[in-house]
Write a protein that holds these residues in place. Sequence first.
Motif, PDB file in Angstrom:
ATOM      1  N   SER A  86      11.452  24.334 -27.414  1.00  0.00           N
ATOM      2  CA  SER A  86      11.287  23.076 -26.694  1.00  0.00           C
ATOM      3  C   SER A  86      10.673  23.363 -25.323  1.00  0.00           C
ATOM      4  O   SER A  86      11.193  24.199 -24.570  1.00  0.00           O
ATOM      5  N   ILE A  87       9.594  22.681 -25.000  1.00  0.00           N
ATOM      6  CA  ILE A  87       8.961  22.856 -23.701  1.00  0.00           C
ATOM      7  C   ILE A  87       9.838  22.274 -22.598  1.00  0.00           C
ATOM      8  O   ILE A  87       9.845  22.757 -21.472  1.00  0.00           O
ATOM      9  N   LYS A  88      10.643  21.277 -22.928  1.00  0.00           N
ATOM     10  CA  LYS A  88      11.515  20.639 -21.940  1.00  0.00           C
ATOM     11  C   LYS A  88      12.754  21.476 -21.634  1.00  0.00           C
ATOM     12  O   LYS A  88      13.090  21.712 -20.466  1.00  0.00           O
ATOM     13  N   THR A  89      13.460  21.936 -22.667  1.00  0.00           N
ATOM     14  CA  THR A  89      14.730  22.634 -22.447  1.00  0.00           C
ATOM     15  C   THR A  89      14.578  24.147 -22.348  1.00  0.00           C
ATOM     16  O   THR A  89      15.465  24.823 -21.832  1.00  0.00           O
ATOM     17  N   GLY A  90      13.487  24.691 -22.888  1.00  0.00           N
ATOM     18  CA  GLY A  90      13.311  26.135 -22.918  1.00  0.00           C
ATOM     19  C   GLY A  90      14.066  26.829 -24.029  1.00  0.00           C
ATOM     20  O   GLY A  90      14.012  28.052 -24.149  1.00  0.00           O
ATOM     21  N   LYS A  91      14.801  26.061 -24.850  1.00  0.00           N
ATOM     22  CA  LYS A  91      15.537  26.657 -25.965  1.00  0.00           C
ATOM     23  C   LYS A  91      14.569  27.054 -27.075  1.00  0.00           C
ATOM     24  O   LYS A  91      13.558  26.377 -27.308  1.00  0.00           O
ATOM     25  N   THR A  92      14.883  28.141 -27.761  1.00  0.00           N
ATOM     26  CA  THR A  92      13.976  28.696 -28.765  1.00  0.00           C
ATOM     27  C   THR A  92      14.698  28.980 -30.069  1.00  0.00           C
ATOM     28  O   THR A  92      15.936  29.052 -30.108  1.00  0.00           O
ATOM     29  N   ALA A  93      13.909  29.180 -31.119  1.00  0.00           N
ATOM     30  CA  ALA A  93      14.451  29.568 -32.420  1.00  0.00           C
ATOM     31  C   ALA A  93      13.432  30.451 -33.132  1.00  0.00           C
ATOM     32  O   ALA A  93      12.230  30.138 -33.136  1.00  0.00           O
ATOM     33  N   ILE A  94      13.904  31.546 -33.683  1.00  0.00           N
ATOM     34  CA  ILE A  94      13.043  32.358 -34.548  1.00  0.00           C
ATOM     35  C   ILE A  94      12.981  31.662 -35.902  1.00  0.00           C
ATOM     36  O   ILE A  94      14.010  31.451 -36.548  1.00  0.00           O
ATOM     37  N   ILE A  95      11.786  31.296 -36.328  1.00  0.00           N
ATOM     38  CA  ILE A  95      11.619  30.616 -37.611  1.00  0.00           C
ATOM     39  C   ILE A  95      11.537  31.613 -38.751  1.00  0.00           C
ATOM     40  O   ILE A  95      12.173  31.453 -39.792  1.00  0.00           O
TER      41      ILE A  95
ATOM     42  N   ARG B 106       5.985  18.162 -27.313  1.00  0.00           N
ATOM     43  CA  ARG B 106       7.392  18.494 -27.076  1.00  0.00           C
ATOM     44  C   ARG B 106       7.721  19.957 -27.370  1.00  0.00           C
ATOM     45  O   ARG B 106       8.667  20.502 -26.807  1.00  0.00           O
ATOM     46  N   PHE B 107       6.971  20.578 -28.248  1.00  0.00           N
ATOM     47  CA  PHE B 107       7.349  21.900 -28.734  1.00  0.00           C
ATOM     48  C   PHE B 107       6.189  22.877 -28.674  1.00  0.00           C
ATOM     49  O   PHE B 107       5.025  22.494 -28.647  1.00  0.00           O
ATOM     50  N   PHE B 108       6.547  24.149 -28.689  1.00  0.00           N
ATOM     51  CA  PHE B 108       5.531  25.206 -28.755  1.00  0.00           C
ATOM     52  C   PHE B 108       5.806  26.099 -29.953  1.00  0.00           C
ATOM     53  O   PHE B 108       6.919  26.147 -30.493  1.00  0.00           O
ATOM     54  N   SER B 109       4.785  26.818 -30.353  1.00  0.00           N
ATOM     55  CA  SER B 109       4.896  27.862 -31.377  1.00  0.00           C
ATOM     56  C   SER B 109       4.206  29.102 -30.831  1.00  0.00           C
ATOM     57  O   SER B 109       3.151  29.008 -30.218  1.00  0.00           O
ATOM     58  N   CYS B 110       4.813  30.257 -31.031  1.00  0.00           N
ATOM     59  CA  CYS B 110       4.278  31.519 -30.513  1.00  0.00           C
ATOM     60  C   CYS B 110       4.583  32.654 -31.486  1.00  0.00           C
ATOM     61  O   CYS B 110       5.450  32.527 -32.352  1.00  0.00           O
ATOM     62  N   ASP B 111       3.875  33.763 -31.292  1.00  0.00           N
ATOM     63  CA  ASP B 111       4.276  34.996 -31.956  1.00  0.00           C
ATOM     64  C   ASP B 111       4.687  36.015 -30.898  1.00  0.00           C
ATOM     65  O   ASP B 111       4.237  35.972 -29.752  1.00  0.00           O
ATOM     66  N   ASP B 112       5.601  36.890 -31.274  1.00  0.00           N
ATOM     67  CA  ASP B 112       6.106  37.934 -30.394  1.00  0.00           C
ATOM     68  C   ASP B 112       5.373  39.226 -30.740  1.00  0.00           C
ATOM     69  O   ASP B 112       5.414  39.685 -31.881  1.00  0.00           O
ATOM     70  N   THR B 113       4.709  39.816 -29.732  1.00  0.00           N
ATOM     71  CA  THR B 113       3.892  41.007 -29.973  1.00  0.00           C
ATOM     72  C   THR B 113       4.709  42.173 -30.491  1.00  0.00           C
ATOM     73  O   THR B 113       4.235  42.960 -31.317  1.00  0.00           O
ATOM     74  N   ARG B 114       5.941  42.303 -30.039  1.00  0.00           N
ATOM     75  CA  ARG B 114       6.751  43.461 -30.428  1.00  0.00           C
ATOM     76  C   ARG B 114       7.370  43.306 -31.807  1.00  0.00           C
ATOM     77  O   ARG B 114       7.319  44.220 -32.629  1.00  0.00           O
ATOM     78  N   THR B 115       7.990  42.157 -32.069  1.00  0.00           N
ATOM     79  CA  THR B 115       8.705  41.972 -33.336  1.00  0.00           C
ATOM     80  C   THR B 115       7.853  41.339 -34.422  1.00  0.00           C
ATOM     81  O   THR B 115       8.215  41.389 -35.592  1.00  0.00           O
ATOM     82  N   LYS B 116       6.729  40.708 -34.029  1.00  0.00           N
ATOM     83  CA  LYS B 116       5.863  39.941 -34.939  1.00  0.00           C
ATOM     84  C   LYS B 116       6.544  38.685 -35.469  1.00  0.00           C
ATOM     85  O   LYS B 116       6.059  38.047 -36.403  1.00  0.00           O
ATOM     86  N   ASP B 117       7.667  38.312 -34.883  1.00  0.00           N
ATOM     87  CA  ASP B 117       8.373  37.110 -35.314  1.00  0.00           C
ATOM     88  C   ASP B 117       7.603  35.850 -34.912  1.00  0.00           C
ATOM     89  O   ASP B 117       6.852  35.844 -33.925  1.00  0.00           O
TER      90      ASP B 117
END
Length: 372
Positions: free
Chosen positions: A309-318, A293-304
């Motif tokens: 959600s893979i279904k809705t496309g909504k995201t959150a910086i943890i 249901r979900f993904f986890s990633c890192d952002d190359t620029r911010t390192k965040d």
Amino acid sequence: MSIKSFQQDTGSTIYQVTDDALSKSNIYCEIPYCSADSRYFVFSQNNPEHDRNRSEYVICELGTWKTHIAGRGTAGISGTAITHKGIFYYLRYDDKDLIELVKLNLASGKSDVVHIFEKRPKMRSLGTVSPDGNFYAYGVTVDDKFTMFGIEVVDLTKGTREIIDTDPYILNPHPQFEPSEGKYIMIQHNRGGQIDETGKLIKLVGEEGATLYILDVNSHERTELMVGKPYTTPATGHEAWIGDTKEILLTVVASDDFAPEKGNLLAVSAGKPARIVCKGYWLNHVGTSVDGRFFSCDDTRTKDVIIGSIKTGKTAIICHSETSYGREQNTHPHPYLTPDLKWVVFNSDRSGQPQIYVASVPDGVIEDLEKE
């Protein structure tokens, strides 16, 4: 107890789990290196005091942060693998200098030798294990001049080994068994990549860039996926199966039609064009939750560290990893979600030395991500 904790403006708390000088890695982010019940996770550390089995595999209890060394293996994380059931695999030398494949249950701590390599494989990737536990696969160098590479599969019930695919450009294959049935292995195809006769990397990809294909374990037939040129910008080399959906999540180079404002996180399956999952970030390393249901990633620029959600496309910086994102892999966050979706495990050298960190997922975030 954790070594330190840090409050984040996202509502998360980061716990620093390690603080010594040994080189460490959360291993990788494509799937969670956790027990099925999310009580434990495993990380590696290199201890030069040992002559042969220098990699120490450390089990950490989430929440209490208690750790213990559960096994020691060959130097580096090559060949390591884990299943969604929380069964971890690693390589080690036995007292006869042969290579053993060890199966470790992260929940119980019980370990068994499941295969002995009479001839050491020229392994060049992490390992992957079929969901039934019967097959173990990895990338290999086929010739002495580093011009041909392959995918080797070990039948753990029969004890046999077979190279089922060869190609001059699968030098960094990232093999991953499809987790529901295990009939296919995802392969990263680094078109134009080159290694010289001494084994030194000349270039990881050529002008055409990387793509993906899936490999039928029985027929050995390939199915090319519609990612990378000419369909999208090149694949970055970071991908994971999405639960039991038979879709694959991946990042592509964030430019042109896949620039951050349009989205460079894609989902793809055999015979279908890729679809954009979310936008707004320069995403790089990819992990998927066990339930798909979900993904986890890192952002190359911010390192965040980001989940979504893979279904809705909504995201959150943890959280903000504050890592350097340098040449060494363990300075890359490589975040993954625990199976219960309560924690994110990642690397960071924010203290000056790469260490293992765990960030809590704030209450309500998971539910909000799935709201349409």
